[in-house]
Enzyme design. Structure first.
Site, PDB file in Angstrom:
ATOM      1  N   ALA A  37       8.916  -1.685  30.555  1.00 25.14           N
ATOM      2  CA  ALA A  37      10.110  -0.859  30.727  1.00 25.14           C
ATOM      3  C   ALA A  37      10.190   0.221  29.646  1.00 25.14           C
ATOM      4  CB  ALA A  37      11.339  -1.757  30.751  1.00 25.14           C
ATOM      5  N   SER A  38      11.421   0.614  29.291  1.00 23.81           N
ATOM      6  CA  SER A  38      11.601   1.834  28.490  1.00 23.81           C
ATOM      7  C   SER A  38      11.008   1.778  27.095  1.00 23.81           C
ATOM      8  CB  SER A  38      13.083   2.155  28.375  1.00 23.81           C
ATOM      9  OG  SER A  38      13.787   1.059  27.845  1.00 23.81           O
ATOM     10  N   THR A  39      10.918   0.587  26.501  1.00 26.31           N
ATOM     11  CA  THR A  39      10.386   0.560  25.140  1.00 26.31           C
ATOM     12  C   THR A  39       8.895   0.904  25.131  1.00 26.31           C
ATOM     13  OG1 THR A  39      10.097  -1.819  25.395  1.00 26.31           O
ATOM     14  CG2 THR A  39      12.041  -1.082  24.176  1.00 26.31           C
ATOM     15  N   HIS A 331      17.481   1.961  22.267  1.00 27.74           N
ATOM     16  CA  HIS A 331      16.050   1.923  21.954  1.00 27.74           C
ATOM     17  C   HIS A 331      15.776   2.053  20.467  1.00 27.74           C
ATOM     18  CE1 HIS A 331      16.424   3.470  26.137  1.00 27.74           C
ATOM     19  NE2 HIS A 331      15.635   2.422  26.317  1.00 27.74           N
TER      20      HIS A 331
END
Ligand SMILES: *[C@@H]1O[C@H](CO)[C@@H](O)[C@H](O)[C@H]1NC(C)=O
Ligand SMILES: *[C@@H]1O[C@H](CO)[C@@H](O)[C@H](O)[C@H]1NC(C)=O
Ligand SMILES: *[C@@H]1O[C@H](CO)[C@@H](O)[C@H](O)[C@H]1NC(C)=O
Length: 365
Positions: A37-39, A331
């Protein structure tokens, strides 16, 4: 973890992080394949249509990107965790995003040279998580299958199977599924864990079936402490219920994967699973060691906790980006990503990884 801004006096503020050129040694593994995902996203979402797709394609994202400020799609002021893990393995940074390579017509040379990233911000283990606005895990696995087929056409089955068997597969997904779910009863929680574990282990088994052997897996973490989640509480405290839900899932993954990924069931498979609660504690609880002066607020954002507004050119920017653990509403900063990746490799008393460290996994024959 308590809410409120942590102010520590008498600390030497760590200067700007200088990320030098990669040491002149060959990478430990031939390639790295990234799903999550976003990380970990390094630009896949930039290529997805739709205005609701989360994208880090604008400033101040990338303001500290090594080699010159550039918003690449990473949800960071510079490198993200995938980049720092790649650097630990001897690469310069994360492999390039799959959709980027497809759009430039250079998927296969890149895949053979250093791997591919399928990670997509907002993605979940379940297809229903933020549906239509990301590449869910099941589709990332399908993209990998199609990459592998193209690699075999170009390079032969034998060569590809050898490459994949020694490549590093990095996975980090699950936090978004938790943020989206609202289990009410104990039975709901059990059902959620069961579905998530079943689909996660299915994805890993599919990758194994295609030749993947080394899995570095980052478990779910303290999502209840994301600045945007803490906004929900007037005191700014972490959301304990969400953290408990996440810790419960992390425990299910830990015991479940230990039982599922055995040498008898999946010969040749090795993995390292990281405890994201332990690594966050290591990051947050000893600020003297990390140089973080602020572990509550987003460095780039606006409003309460810097988390009400998104990170863009209208946002407020903190003055010392290395002193903030969070870059935006959810984040890690480049510095936090660097420390996080380091801990996965050089595991110490904090015992962040099990049963072996990422470094042992990488070097395993
Ligand atoms: C779980 O995985 C299966 C098999 O990959 C897939 O067909 C299904 O859509 C997934 N379920 C959810 C809820 O995402
Ligand atoms: C497999 O790799 C070897 C060594 O790099 C190369 O000589 C050979 O042509 C490759 N096989 C195929 C079918 O491409
Ligand atoms: C807000 O946080 C405090 C301190 O942890 C907690 O006691 C309270 O229940 C929380 N409020 C809500 C609405 O979650």
């Amino acid at each position: 973890m308590k809410g409120g801004v942590v102010v520590l006096l008498g600390l030497v503020v760590v200067g700007a992080v200088v990320i030098g050129a990669r040491a002149a040694r060959p990478p430990v593994v031939p390639a790295m394949f990234v799903l999550g995902a976003s990380t970990l996203d390094v630009g896949n979402n930039n290529h997805l249509p739709g205005k609701d797709v989360p994208r880090a394609d604008h400033p101040f994202y990338g303001i500290d990107f090594p080699g010159g400020a550039r918003a690449t799609g990473r949800f960071s002021n510079g490198y993200n965790i995938a980049d720092f893990i790649a650097r630990q393995l001897g690469f310069e940074r994360s492999p390039v995003a799959y959709l980027e390579l497809k759009s430039r017509n250079c998927l296969i040379p890149n895949a053979l040279k250093g791997g591919v990233s399928y990670a997509s911000a907002g993605a979940g283990i379940l297809d229903s998580t933020n549906a239509g606005k990301n590449i869910p895990l099941s589709k990332q696995v399908r993209y990998f299958a199609s990459t592998m087929a193209e690699m075999e056409t170009a390079w032969g089955r034998y060569n590809v199977s050898k490459l994949l068997a020694s490549s590093f597969f990095l996975l980090s997904i699950g936090n978004n599924d938790l943020l989206q779910s609202t289990p009410k009863t104990h039975a709901d929680v059990v059902a959620l864990y069961t579905t998530l574990f079943s689909n996660y282990s299915t994805a890993i088994t599919h990758l194994y079936g295609m030749g993947a052997r080394k899995f570095g897996i980052i478990n779910t973490g303290p999502v209840g402490c994301f600045p945007r989640v803490r906004l929900l509480n007037a005191t700014g405290a972490c959301h304990d219920g969400l953290n408990r839900l996440s810790a419960g899932l992390a425990a299910v993954f830990k015991t479940g994967l230990a039982a599922a990924l055995t040498p008898t069931r999946l010969p040749g498979l090795t993995y390292s699973l990281s405890d994201s609660f332990a690594s966050s504690r290591a990051n947050f609880e000893i600020p003297e060691a990390t140089g973080f002066l602020n572990i509550d607020n987003a460095c780039c954002g606006s409003g309460r906790l810097g988390a009400e507004g998104d990170c863009n050119t209208n946002a407020m920017l903190c003055s010392d980006r290395n002193a903030y653990a969070f870059w935006d509403y959810a984040h890690p900063s480049q510095r936090a990503a660097e420390l996080g990746a380091q801990a996965l490799f050089d595991d110490g008393p904090a015992q962040i990884t099990t049963p072996i460290s990422f470094k042992q996994l990488a070097y395993q024959k």
